[in-house]
Design a protein around this motif. Structure first.
Motif, PDB file in Angstrom:
ATOM      1  N   LEU A 215       0.846  -1.186   0.000  1.00  0.00           N
ATOM      2  CA  LEU A 215       0.000   0.000   0.000  1.00  0.00           C
ATOM      3  C   LEU A 215       0.884   1.239   0.000  1.00  0.00           C
ATOM      4  CD1 LEU A 215      -2.620   1.671   0.363  1.00  0.00           C
ATOM      5  CD2 LEU A 215      -2.422   1.262   2.828  1.00  0.00           C
ATOM      6  N   LEU A 216       0.804   2.019  -1.062  1.00  0.00           N
ATOM      7  CA  LEU A 216       1.445   3.326  -1.128  1.00  0.00           C
ATOM      8  C   LEU A 216       0.369   4.358  -0.819  1.00  0.00           C
ATOM      9  CD1 LEU A 216       3.888   5.198  -2.037  1.00  0.00           C
ATOM     10  CD2 LEU A 216       2.787   5.201  -4.297  1.00  0.00           C
ATOM     11  N   ARG A 217       0.613   5.205   0.171  1.00  0.00           N
ATOM     12  CA  ARG A 217      -0.431   6.138   0.606  1.00  0.00           C
ATOM     13  C   ARG A 217       0.105   7.558   0.756  1.00  0.00           C
ATOM     14  NH1 ARG A 217      -4.457   4.620   5.307  1.00  0.00           N
ATOM     15  NH2 ARG A 217      -5.675   4.093   3.434  1.00  0.00           N
ATOM     16  N   PHE A 218      -0.593   8.484   0.093  1.00  0.00           N
ATOM     17  CA  PHE A 218      -0.378   9.908   0.354  1.00  0.00           C
ATOM     18  C   PHE A 218      -1.562  10.391   1.185  1.00  0.00           C
ATOM     19  CE2 PHE A 218      -1.307  14.358  -0.516  1.00  0.00           C
ATOM     20  CZ  PHE A 218      -0.123  14.922  -0.087  1.00  0.00           C
ATOM     21  N   TRP A 219      -1.261  10.957   2.347  1.00  0.00           N
ATOM     22  CA  TRP A 219      -2.293  11.388   3.290  1.00  0.00           C
ATOM     23  C   TRP A 219      -2.103  12.878   3.581  1.00  0.00           C
ATOM     24  CZ3 TRP A 219      -6.651  11.502   5.652  1.00  0.00           C
ATOM     25  CH2 TRP A 219      -6.810  11.983   6.953  1.00  0.00           C
ATOM     26  N   LEU A 220      -3.160  13.649   3.353  1.00  0.00           N
ATOM     27  CA  LEU A 220      -3.098  15.092   3.559  1.00  0.00           C
ATOM     28  C   LEU A 220      -4.279  15.568   4.393  1.00  0.00           C
ATOM     29  CD1 LEU A 220      -2.014  18.002   2.829  1.00  0.00           C
ATOM     30  CD2 LEU A 220      -3.643  17.933   0.920  1.00  0.00           C
ATOM     31  N   ARG A 221      -3.972  16.384   5.393  1.00  0.00           N
ATOM     32  CA  ARG A 221      -5.019  17.075   6.140  1.00  0.00           C
ATOM     33  C   ARG A 221      -4.570  18.521   6.346  1.00  0.00           C
ATOM     34  NH1 ARG A 221      -4.437  15.259  11.018  1.00  0.00           N
ATOM     35  NH2 ARG A 221      -3.704  17.254  11.871  1.00  0.00           N
ATOM     36  N   VAL A 222      -5.274  19.438   5.721  1.00  0.00           N
ATOM     37  CA  VAL A 222      -5.069  20.869   5.965  1.00  0.00           C
ATOM     38  C   VAL A 222      -6.167  21.281   6.937  1.00  0.00           C
ATOM     39  CG1 VAL A 222      -4.881  23.168   4.969  1.00  0.00           C
ATOM     40  CG2 VAL A 222      -4.141  21.178   3.645  1.00  0.00           C
ATOM     41  N   ASP A 223      -5.810  21.550   8.165  1.00  0.00           N
ATOM     42  CA  ASP A 223      -6.779  21.743   9.238  1.00  0.00           C
ATOM     43  C   ASP A 223      -7.841  22.779   8.884  1.00  0.00           C
ATOM     44  OD1 ASP A 223      -5.422  19.880  10.697  1.00  0.00           O
ATOM     45  OD2 ASP A 223      -4.315  21.335  11.914  1.00  0.00           O
ATOM     46  N   GLY A 224      -9.088  22.350   9.005  1.00  0.00           N
ATOM     47  CA  GLY A 224     -10.213  23.229   8.751  1.00  0.00           C
ATOM     48  C   GLY A 224     -10.499  23.486   7.285  1.00  0.00           C
ATOM     49  N   VAL A 225      -9.718  22.896   6.399  1.00  0.00           N
ATOM     50  CA  VAL A 225      -9.857  23.191   4.978  1.00  0.00           C
ATOM     51  C   VAL A 225     -10.112  21.947   4.132  1.00  0.00           C
ATOM     52  CG1 VAL A 225      -8.761  24.251   2.950  1.00  0.00           C
ATOM     53  CG2 VAL A 225      -8.313  25.179   5.233  1.00  0.00           C
ATOM     54  N   LEU A 226      -9.172  20.978   4.142  1.00  0.00           N
ATOM     55  CA  LEU A 226      -9.221  19.893   3.152  1.00  0.00           C
ATOM     56  C   LEU A 226      -8.606  18.612   3.693  1.00  0.00           C
ATOM     57  CD1 LEU A 226      -9.705  19.202   0.042  1.00  0.00           C
ATOM     58  CD2 LEU A 226      -7.274  19.770  -0.256  1.00  0.00           C
ATOM     59  N   ILE A 227      -9.190  17.481   3.271  1.00  0.00           N
ATOM     60  CA  ILE A 227      -8.606  16.166   3.525  1.00  0.00           C
ATOM     61  C   ILE A 227      -8.467  15.459   2.180  1.00  0.00           C
ATOM     62  CG2 ILE A 227      -8.949  13.901   4.574  1.00  0.00           C
ATOM     63  CD1 ILE A 227     -10.366  15.237   6.863  1.00  0.00           C
ATOM     64  N   ARG A 228      -7.296  14.882   1.933  1.00  0.00           N
ATOM     65  CA  ARG A 228      -7.031  14.213   0.659  1.00  0.00           C
ATOM     66  C   ARG A 228      -6.304  12.894   0.928  1.00  0.00           C
ATOM     67  NH1 ARG A 228      -4.075  18.224  -2.869  1.00  0.00           N
ATOM     68  NH2 ARG A 228      -6.183  18.908  -3.434  1.00  0.00           N
ATOM     69  N   LEU A 229      -6.744  11.851   0.269  1.00  0.00           N
ATOM     70  CA  LEU A 229      -6.159  10.518   0.441  1.00  0.00           C
ATOM     71  C   LEU A 229      -5.953   9.891  -0.930  1.00  0.00           C
ATOM     72  CD1 LEU A 229      -5.404   8.422   2.672  1.00  0.00           C
ATOM     73  CD2 LEU A 229      -7.718   7.518   2.451  1.00  0.00           C
ATOM     74  N   ARG A 230      -4.713   9.529  -1.239  1.00  0.00           N
ATOM     75  CA  ARG A 230      -4.407   8.876  -2.508  1.00  0.00           C
ATOM     76  C   ARG A 230      -3.717   7.554  -2.220  1.00  0.00           C
ATOM     77  NH1 ARG A 230      -2.364  13.573  -6.825  1.00  0.00           N
ATOM     78  NH2 ARG A 230      -4.349  14.718  -6.872  1.00  0.00           N
ATOM     79  N   ASP A 231      -4.408   6.467  -2.510  1.00  0.00           N
ATOM     80  CA  ASP A 231      -3.903   5.122  -2.234  1.00  0.00           C
ATOM     81  C   ASP A 231      -3.604   4.366  -3.517  1.00  0.00           C
ATOM     82  OD1 ASP A 231      -4.135   5.479   0.473  1.00  0.00           O
ATOM     83  OD2 ASP A 231      -6.011   4.359   0.681  1.00  0.00           O
ATOM     84  N   THR A 232      -2.493   3.652  -3.515  1.00  0.00           N
ATOM     85  CA  THR A 232      -2.179   2.703  -4.576  1.00  0.00           C
ATOM     86  C   THR A 232      -1.864   1.367  -3.919  1.00  0.00           C
ATOM     87  OG1 THR A 232      -1.275   4.393  -6.062  1.00  0.00           O
ATOM     88  CG2 THR A 232      -0.630   2.116  -6.473  1.00  0.00           C
ATOM     89  N   ARG A 233      -2.608   0.350  -4.294  1.00  0.00           N
ATOM     90  CA  ARG A 233      -2.375  -0.995  -3.784  1.00  0.00           C
ATOM     91  C   ARG A 233      -1.888  -1.896  -4.911  1.00  0.00           C
ATOM     92  NH1 ARG A 233      -6.695   1.112  -1.130  1.00  0.00           N
ATOM     93  NH2 ARG A 233      -6.770   0.842   1.147  1.00  0.00           N
TER      94      ARG A 233
END
Length: 296
Positions: A215-233
């Motif tokens: 599992l390759l995972r990019f995890w992003l949380r910009v507080d109060g603004v945005l959540i982004r999750l990019r997974d490659t399995r």
């Protein structure tokens, strides 16, 4: 029941330690961790963060004047099919090259938090780049060429022939209680966004007697603004055919905090510290499955 399967698969990576068995694998050298099994060499490497001199080199090569706070430039996961020389590997430089090429517009930062991005009190904050380091990266690919007269192995970058397909990774089978021969997690880069969230790229690998899975995972949380999750399995079952088949599933999810609260979820960033828990709450923005037949 079906809705819980992706979460169940994510939990396959929790609580396992590397285990090796002389019956099915051979331990690799001291400088790396990994094994050889069914014609594959699988290894992880972990080192400290980049030194300032190397950072300067990377900034010139990419080119950029911005890098994540912590770049583990010598960390990697490598999966090599010995007979064909096909190598799938994961590293921070190629991932950041993907970030630079995608060049997403900067995510808006709340005015009250902008000051945190200043290096000097008098400095004006101009975020004219994607400070989240979001990357479309799903791995690097090379082919090993025959050794030369000096016995050195040469590699060339390539684009392997991934084909779109309808098959899916069998998460039910992966959830079975099969012995874990090897497990590891490798951090490629991380940034706390000036205490305004988190940007994290990791890759985890798990090897069983019947297959390998990552599992390759990019995890992003910009507080109060945005959540982004990019997974490659990726999943490869051993045996069956002379030419191994690798399934690759890519899934991108994303949501604003505003959209989440409109659905009744909390606005507090502390509620979104674990991507495994939040993933099913995020709408899918991209999903595709591909397969690769490794030719000898």
């Amino acid at each position: 029941m079906h809705a819980a399967l992706p979460l169940q698969a994510e939990r396959l990576f929790i609580g396992f330690e590397p285990v090796t068995s002389s019956l099915v694998c051979a331990v690799l050298g001291i400088a790396t961790h990994g094994l050889r099994i069914h014609g594959w060499e699988i290894e992880t490497r972990k080192r400290s963060i980049l030194k300032s001199s190397t950072i300067d080199e990377w900034e010139q090569k990419l080119p950029t004047s911005h890098l994540p706070e912590m770049v583990f430039g010598e960390n990697s996961l490598v999966l090599k099919h010995v007979k064909s020389g096909t190598k799938i590997h994961f590293n921070a430089f190629d991932a950041l090259r993907g970030w630079k090429q995608e060049a997403l517009p900067p995510v808006e930062v709340p005015a009250a938090a902008k000051w945190k991005f200043r290096s000097k009190p008098s400095e004006q904050v101009i975020l004219d780049y994607d400070y989240t380091f979001t990357t479309p990266y799903c791995g690097s690919e090379t082919i090993e060429i025959d050794k030369d007269e000096n016995g050195e192995v040469h590699e060339e970058n390539c684009n392997l022939k991934w084909e779109d397909c309808q098959e899916k990774i069998d998460l039910v089978a992966l959830a079975s209680k099969e012995p874990i021969l090897f497990y590891d997690e490798v951090v490629l880069y991380e940034d706390e966004l000036a205490d305004n969230g988190v940007s994290l790229l990791t890759v985890k690998v798990r090897v069983m007697p019947s297959s390998w899975f990552l599992l390759l995972r990019f995890w992003l949380r910009v507080d109060g603004v945005l959540i982004r999750l990019r997974d490659t399995r990726m999943h490869c079952v051993f045996g069956g055919t002379a030419n191994p088949i690798i399934l690759r599933e890519t899934c991108w999810r994303e949501s604003t905090f505003q959209a989440l609260t409109a659905q009744g979820y909390p606005f507090d960033s502390a509620a979104y510290s674990d991507p495994t828990i939040i993933s099913q709450k995020l709408p899918i923005v991209l999903h595709k499955t591909q397969k690769l037949t490794v030719s000898a």
